[in-house]
Write an enzyme that holds these catalytic residues in place. Structure first.
Site, PDB file in Angstrom:
ATOM      1  N   CYS A 129      46.232 -37.292   8.213  1.00 50.29           N
ATOM      2  CA  CYS A 129      46.979 -38.540   8.392  1.00 50.29           C
ATOM      3  C   CYS A 129      46.861 -38.922   9.860  1.00 50.29           C
ATOM      4  O   CYS A 129      45.743 -39.004  10.381  1.00 50.29           O
ATOM      5  CB  CYS A 129      48.426 -38.378   7.911  1.00 50.29           C
ATOM      6  SG  CYS A 129      49.318 -37.012   8.685  1.00 50.29           S
ATOM      7  N   ARG A 167      52.211 -36.242   7.157  1.00 50.91           N
ATOM      8  CA  ARG A 167      52.073 -36.785   5.807  1.00 50.91           C
ATOM      9  C   ARG A 167      51.053 -35.989   5.001  1.00 50.91           C
ATOM     10  O   ARG A 167      51.233 -35.749   3.796  1.00 50.91           O
ATOM     11  CB  ARG A 167      51.668 -38.262   5.883  1.00 50.91           C
ATOM     12  CG  ARG A 167      52.754 -39.171   6.426  1.00 50.91           C
ATOM     13  CD  ARG A 167      52.269 -40.583   6.714  1.00 50.91           C
ATOM     14  NE  ARG A 167      51.494 -40.679   7.942  1.00 50.91           N
ATOM     15  CZ  ARG A 167      50.984 -41.808   8.417  1.00 50.91           C
ATOM     16  NH1 ARG A 167      51.146 -42.946   7.745  1.00 50.91           N
ATOM     17  NH2 ARG A 167      50.315 -41.821   9.555  1.00 50.91           N
TER      18      ARG A 167
END
Length: 264
Positions: free
Chosen positions: A224, A229
């Protein structure tokens, strides 16, 4: 314990002496109510925090301090949870994989699911008993920029970009360069969470990803901006049996290196 554990199954195991529940929620949410006995771990402890790629691993010395401080022992089975759907919990489990501690689970849906199930909460401060664990770094669960570059032309290699579509296309700029790694497939991390089931991993995750071209026929690396994430997308891939690794440098490194190729 399975890699993905449901709240009721965890509740039945809370008295087990070899269980270590680690909560990566915000300090405020942890203080407001946590799983009885759960230890709080600030997510910052899992990241080097050094620009331009703050998501890289801390030093082995720093990680040793962190895991000793939470009392980790080789015999522990770690259950990770957070208050946001699995990003920080996944980052912790990936870090455990990196240090060779493979007895771990993710509380499906994290604290959202635990609270929705009406299970016990505690506001008592939990003081872990420090351990003397020694750790070593196993680089296999990670990929760096140079290794990704070497594999970009491989037919069986796939980059899973867990950022937002705006970051992927370059509409949103968060580094010197905007866009994505050539050939990367975008599936934003939140698309794998089911808001109707308290942010549990969606039950059709395998089919959903396959329609995008992300499947077990590929060797996958996920990233990410700072491997937060993608802590969750790594976890989902792991739960589906994918051959998946993570790029902790992520876009904050790739997008700031002078010679890395970029698509928009």
């Amino acid at each position: 314990m399975d890699l993905i554990i449901e709240p009721e199954a965890l509740a039945a195991q809370l008295e087990h002496e070899e269980l270590l529940v680690v909560d990566l929620s915000t300090p405020q949410n942890y203080a407001a109510g946590h799983i009885p006995g759960a230890i709080h771990l600030p997510f910052q402890a899992l990241m080097a925090g050094t620009p331009p790629a703050p998501g890289k691993l801390p030093s082995v010395e720093r990680l040793t301090q962190v895991f000793r401080a939470i009392g980790l022992k080789p015999e522990h089975h770690v259950v990770a949870c957070d208050d946001e759907g699995g990003g920080w919990a996944g980052r912790l489990l990936w870090t455990l994989e990196v240090i060779g501690h493979r007895n771990y689970s993710y509380l499906n849906g994290g604290m959202h699911a635990w609270r929705a199930a009406g299970l016990p909460l505690s506001t008592d401060a939990v003081e872990p008993v420090p351990s003397e664990i020694d750790i070593a770094i196993n680089p296999a669960p990670a990929m760096d920029a140079e290794e990704i570059l070497q594999h970009l032309e491989d037919q069986d290699f796939l980059v899973w970009d867990a950022r937002s579509p705006q970051e992927y296309t370059g509409e949103r700029v968060a580094a010197m360069k905007a866009g994505h790694i050539p050939g990367a497939i975008n599936c934003e991390w939140t698309q794998l969470m089911d808001p109707q089931r308290d942010l549990r991993i969606r039950t059709d995750a395998r089919e959903f990803l396959a329609k995008l071209g992300i499947d077990d026929r590929h060797k996958i690396v996920t990233h990410c901006q700072s491997h937060h994430r993608s802590g969750f997308t790594w976890l989902v891939g792991k739960s589906l049996g994918f051959d998946i690794r993570a790029y902790p440098g992520s876009w904050s490194e790739w997008g700031n290196l002078p010679d890395t190729p970029v698509e928009q």
